[in-house]
Motif scaffolding. Structure first.
Motif, mmCIF file in Angstrom:
data_model
loop_
_atom_site.group_PDB
_atom_site.id
_atom_site.type_symbol
_atom_site.label_atom_id
_atom_site.label_comp_id
_atom_site.label_asym_id
_atom_site.label_seq_id
_atom_site.Cartn_x
_atom_site.Cartn_y
_atom_site.Cartn_z
ATOM 1 N N PRO A 38 0.839 -1.084 -0.133
ATOM 2 C CA PRO A 38 0.004 0.263 -0.227
ATOM 3 C C PRO A 38 0.686 0.839 0.061
ATOM 4 O O PRO A 38 1.826 1.145 0.251
ATOM 5 C CB PRO A 38 -0.996 -0.231 1.437
ATOM 6 N N GLY A 39 0.677 1.828 -1.055
ATOM 7 C CA GLY A 39 1.542 3.208 -1.426
ATOM 8 C C GLY A 39 1.662 3.151 -2.341
ATOM 9 O O GLY A 39 2.516 4.197 -2.631
ATOM 10 N N VAL A 40 3.066 2.037 -2.756
ATOM 11 C CA VAL A 40 3.620 1.965 -3.672
ATOM 12 C C VAL A 40 2.320 1.688 -5.210
ATOM 13 O O VAL A 40 2.657 2.308 -6.365
ATOM 14 C CB VAL A 40 4.343 0.854 -3.784
ATOM 15 N N CYS A 41 1.769 0.981 -4.733
ATOM 16 C CA CYS A 41 0.877 0.123 -5.844
ATOM 17 C C CYS A 41 -0.606 0.478 -4.730
ATOM 18 O O CYS A 41 -0.695 0.624 -3.802
ATOM 19 C CB CYS A 41 1.041 -1.256 -6.165
ATOM 20 N N GLU A 42 -1.734 1.046 -6.176
ATOM 21 C CA GLU A 42 -3.118 1.337 -5.373
ATOM 22 C C GLU A 42 -3.513 0.054 -4.539
ATOM 23 O O GLU A 42 -3.818 -1.225 -5.458
ATOM 24 C CB GLU A 42 -3.203 1.923 -7.005
ATOM 25 N N GLY A 43 -4.012 0.060 -3.207
ATOM 26 C CA GLY A 43 -4.989 -0.688 -2.682
ATOM 27 C C GLY A 43 -4.043 -1.764 -2.312
ATOM 28 O O GLY A 43 -4.217 -2.866 -1.701
ATOM 29 N N GLY A 44 -1.928 -1.856 -2.454
ATOM 30 C CA GLY A 44 -1.080 -2.928 -2.479
ATOM 31 C C GLY A 44 -1.771 -3.548 -3.457
ATOM 32 O O GLY A 44 -1.254 -5.083 -3.312
ATOM 33 N N ALA A 45 -2.332 -3.743 -4.747
ATOM 34 C CA ALA A 45 -2.116 -4.483 -5.755
ATOM 35 C C ALA A 45 -2.177 -4.344 -7.519
ATOM 36 O O ALA A 45 -2.136 -2.977 -6.948
ATOM 37 C CB ALA A 45 -3.505 -5.069 -5.416
ATOM 38 N N LEU A 46 -2.004 -4.808 -7.749
ATOM 39 C CA LEU A 46 -1.753 -4.554 -9.506
ATOM 40 C C LEU A 46 -2.864 -5.241 -10.369
ATOM 41 O O LEU A 46 -2.893 -6.801 -9.519
ATOM 42 C CB LEU A 46 -0.617 -5.409 -9.854
ATOM 43 N N CYS A 47 -3.387 -4.805 -11.150
ATOM 44 C CA CYS A 47 -3.944 -5.254 -11.927
ATOM 45 C C CYS A 47 -3.388 -6.489 -13.429
ATOM 46 O O CYS A 47 -2.361 -6.431 -13.482
ATOM 47 C CB CYS A 47 -5.025 -4.383 -13.074
ATOM 48 N N VAL A 48 -4.163 -6.774 -14.070
ATOM 49 C CA VAL A 48 -3.198 -8.146 -14.735
ATOM 50 C C VAL A 48 -3.016 -7.817 -16.424
ATOM 51 O O VAL A 48 -1.652 -7.252 -16.108
ATOM 52 C CB VAL A 48 -4.550 -9.152 -15.851
ATOM 53 N N ASN A 49 -2.702 -5.754 -16.224
ATOM 54 C CA ASN A 49 -2.871 -5.521 -17.379
ATOM 55 C C ASN A 49 -0.984 -4.499 -17.387
ATOM 56 O O ASN A 49 -0.216 -4.234 -17.695
ATOM 57 C CB ASN A 49 -3.138 -3.973 -17.987
ATOM 58 N N ALA A 50 -0.962 -3.913 -15.749
ATOM 59 C CA ALA A 50 -0.233 -3.375 -15.147
ATOM 60 C C ALA A 50 1.216 -4.743 -14.864
ATOM 61 O O ALA A 50 2.689 -4.635 -15.444
ATOM 62 C CB ALA A 50 0.135 -2.515 -13.296
ATOM 63 N N LEU A 51 0.898 -6.339 -14.538
ATOM 64 C CA LEU A 51 1.033 -6.735 -14.361
ATOM 65 C C LEU A 51 2.202 -7.183 -15.339
ATOM 66 O O LEU A 51 3.258 -7.679 -15.871
ATOM 67 C CB LEU A 51 0.465 -8.206 -13.833
ATOM 68 N N ALA A 52 1.285 -7.750 -16.647
ATOM 69 C CA ALA A 52 1.692 -7.891 -18.478
ATOM 70 C C ALA A 52 2.489 -7.161 -18.971
ATOM 71 O O ALA A 52 3.591 -7.678 -19.358
ATOM 72 C CB ALA A 52 0.246 -7.750 -18.691
ATOM 73 N N HIS A 53 1.856 -5.765 -18.379
ATOM 74 C CA HIS A 53 3.521 -4.943 -19.112
ATOM 75 C C HIS A 53 4.475 -4.931 -19.097
ATOM 76 O O HIS A 53 6.603 -4.489 -18.822
ATOM 77 C CB HIS A 53 2.809 -3.251 -18.189
ATOM 78 N N GLN A 54 5.062 -4.665 -16.595
ATOM 79 C CA GLN A 54 5.909 -4.649 -16.062
ATOM 80 C C GLN A 54 7.044 -6.394 -16.408
ATOM 81 O O GLN A 54 8.158 -6.328 -16.530
ATOM 82 C CB GLN A 54 5.677 -5.489 -14.635
ATOM 83 N N LEU A 55 5.963 -7.413 -17.072
ATOM 84 C CA LEU A 55 6.966 -9.111 -17.081
ATOM 85 C C LEU A 55 7.436 -9.002 -18.696
ATOM 86 O O LEU A 55 7.652 -9.225 -19.208
ATOM 87 C CB LEU A 55 5.888 -9.630 -16.847
ATOM 88 N N VAL A 80 5.338 -9.969 -21.216
ATOM 89 C CA VAL A 80 4.104 -11.070 -21.891
ATOM 90 C C VAL A 80 2.876 -10.836 -21.936
ATOM 91 O O VAL A 80 2.541 -9.370 -21.711
ATOM 92 C CB VAL A 80 4.307 -12.412 -20.910
ATOM 93 N N THR A 81 1.301 -11.539 -22.330
ATOM 94 C CA THR A 81 0.452 -11.067 -22.853
ATOM 95 C C THR A 81 -0.410 -10.975 -21.843
ATOM 96 O O THR A 81 -0.429 -11.719 -20.779
ATOM 97 C CB THR A 81 0.005 -11.886 -24.093
ATOM 98 N N GLN A 82 -1.390 -10.242 -21.509
ATOM 99 C CA GLN A 82 -2.443 -10.684 -20.500
ATOM 100 C C GLN A 82 -3.072 -12.047 -20.099
ATOM 101 O O GLN A 82 -2.868 -12.691 -18.983
ATOM 102 C CB GLN A 82 -3.633 -9.458 -20.492
ATOM 103 N N SER A 83 -3.458 -12.456 -21.283
ATOM 104 C CA SER A 83 -3.907 -14.062 -21.469
ATOM 105 C C SER A 83 -2.810 -14.942 -20.203
ATOM 106 O O SER A 83 -2.721 -15.601 -19.261
ATOM 107 C CB SER A 83 -4.283 -14.634 -22.529
ATOM 108 N N ALA A 84 -1.626 -14.740 -20.523
ATOM 109 C CA ALA A 84 -0.548 -15.209 -19.944
ATOM 110 C C ALA A 84 -0.695 -14.842 -18.827
ATOM 111 O O ALA A 84 -0.271 -16.251 -18.097
ATOM 112 C CB ALA A 84 1.388 -15.172 -20.553
ATOM 113 N N VAL A 85 -0.429 -14.429 -18.813
ATOM 114 C CA VAL A 85 -0.320 -13.727 -16.668
ATOM 115 C C VAL A 85 -1.831 -13.866 -16.243
ATOM 116 O O VAL A 85 -1.317 -14.789 -15.269
ATOM 117 C CB VAL A 85 -0.058 -11.969 -16.793
#
Length: 94
Positions: free
Chosen positions: A21-38, A40-45
């Motif tokens: 919390p404070g770094v990420c919104e609500g202490g969580a990340l959405c699939v889009n953000a994870l896919a972008h950072q990794l 890889v595709t959203q489907s794979a994530v």
């Protein structure tokens, strides 16, 4: 342990570990953000997150039309205990 045997899933856990919390919104990340950072595709994530959820390592919460994911502290604690029981006290430190 099989859930953590995939390099992409380990990278997901690492990304979510840094998502407090404070770094990420609500202490969580959405699939889009994870896919972008990794990179890889959203489907794979989504597929990897499904496996981590089934293993009890990740929680998902719907926020509007998006699912946001965070680590499950209770699930991580269970895995830490299992590692300690399997590999011994010297391997796992608190």
């Amino acid at each position: 342990f099989k859930a953590l045997s995939d390099p992409t899933r380990l990278r997901l856990v690492k990304l979510l570990t840094g998502c407090q919390p404070g770094v990420c919104e609500g202490g969580a990340l959405c699939v889009n953000a994870l896919a972008h950072q990794l990179g890889v595709t959203q489907s794979a994530v989504s597929q990897h997150l499904r496996i981590l959820r089934q293993a009890g390592l990740v929680n998902g919460a719907r926020q509007g039309s998006f699912m946001h994911y965070s680590l499950d502290p209770d699930g991580l604690k269970k895995y830490r205990v299992a590692l300690r029981d399997t590999l011994g006290e010297d391997f796992i430190t608190d």
